[in-house]
Write a protein that holds these residues in place. Sequence first.
Motif, PDB file in Angstrom:
ATOM      1  N   LYS A   1      38.816  38.273  93.129  1.00  0.00           N
ATOM      2  CA  LYS A   1      39.183  38.133  94.452  1.00  0.00           C
ATOM      3  C   LYS A   1      38.900  39.777  94.601  1.00  0.00           C
ATOM      4  O   LYS A   1      38.673  40.504  93.915  1.00  0.00           O
TER       5      LYS A   1
ATOM      6  N   ASN B   1      51.665  37.202  90.847  1.00  0.00           N
ATOM      7  CA  ASN B   1      51.396  35.767  91.200  1.00  0.00           C
ATOM      8  C   ASN B   1      50.513  35.607  92.508  1.00  0.00           C
ATOM      9  O   ASN B   1      49.483  35.091  92.591  1.00  0.00           O
TER      10      ASN B   1
ATOM     11  N   ASP C   1      43.343  36.787  99.160  1.00  0.00           N
ATOM     12  CA  ASP C   1      41.971  36.745  99.170  1.00  0.00           C
ATOM     13  C   ASP C   1      41.631  38.186  99.296  1.00  0.00           C
ATOM     14  O   ASP C   1      40.609  38.589  98.386  1.00  0.00           O
TER      15      ASP C   1
ATOM     16  N   LYS D   1      46.890  37.198  92.152  1.00  0.00           N
ATOM     17  CA  LYS D   1      46.015  36.431  91.343  1.00  0.00           C
ATOM     18  C   LYS D   1      45.648  35.077  91.826  1.00  0.00           C
ATOM     19  O   LYS D   1      44.552  34.516  91.563  1.00  0.00           O
ATOM     20  N   ASN D   2      46.482  34.482  92.635  1.00  0.00           N
ATOM     21  CA  ASN D   2      46.357  33.162  92.947  1.00  0.00           C
ATOM     22  C   ASN D   2      46.394  32.766  94.282  1.00  0.00           C
ATOM     23  O   ASN D   2      45.999  31.702  94.693  1.00  0.00           O
ATOM     24  N   LYS D   3      46.796  33.666  95.212  1.00  0.00           N
ATOM     25  CA  LYS D   3      46.909  33.098  96.669  1.00  0.00           C
ATOM     26  C   LYS D   3      46.314  34.072  97.625  1.00  0.00           C
ATOM     27  O   LYS D   3      45.827  33.693  98.667  1.00  0.00           O
TER      28      LYS D   3
END
Length: 309
Positions: free
Chosen positions: A232, A195, A202, A198-200
């Motif tokens: 990313k 998670n 850089d 994928k999402n937080k």
Amino acid sequence: MKILGIGNAIVDVICKVNDQYLLENGLTKSTMKLVDENEFKKLLSTLKIEETVSGGSVANSIVGLSQLQNNVGFIGKINSDELGQKYKEGLIKEKVQYFYDNREEILPTGTCLILITPDSERTMITFLGIAGKISEKDINENAVKESEMIFLEGYLWDEGDPKSAFDKAMSLANKKAMTLSDQFCVKRHKDSFLNLVKNKLDITFANEQEIKSLIDTKKFSDVITFGKQLGKLLIITRGEKGSIAIKNNEVVECEAKSNLKIIDLTGAGDLFAAGYLHGFINKFSIEKSLEKGTEMSSKIIQKIGARLN
């Protein structure tokens, strides 16, 4: 400030052992095992110490960045004991801004036994001590907000206080980079790490084993596909196969340096991250950043310990 590192403040105790020692003590080569104080002391009593130095994965990277003349800082929890004082002095000597006021704690400053086998691999046994009790109260908000980027270690992701410190830093940061730290660490926190990646985050740093474990694959081609879909920056070290950076459809590879006199692999990933981040914050190309990371890791594996100077 360019980069603020947040991680476990650990004093490294470096020792040389043979493979039999690992077998006799139930240790898996090239991994990190967390132990309590009693087990730590028991192992330490059987070893000859080669060197003691202020360590911790992200702290090593931050020192590397400082040695490359970057303005950097670090947050990590220590006790006011002798090892804690040495730890703090070690960072300040390296021109790292240390954003933590050490105080008297129940637990001692964290310590890590780094066992080096004849093949130069390192196996780590860590007693986190007070380092593992870092909490959101220990996060200097101004230091996080005023840095261009924070750099976190996967080792910090444990339920309770460390996770609250991690979450607070992430919520305040401008840019966020993290190292997955260790294959066992990835297995313990797979869903959470996936998670984050994928999402937080850089930028994510991982070695080949860690990233394969994260996405449940044995094929490196799957890693390339995952990296392209991620959107990313994903940086992967592959030992003698070199390193690779993936962002969208851009895949950049860098060969490992050859003919090196490898003595100790401690800090190879940490110093690689330092070199790459140096390139990133100074606007190098991805290729030049990989080359700087390779240069730094090549230097560190030809000496004992995780510090170049």
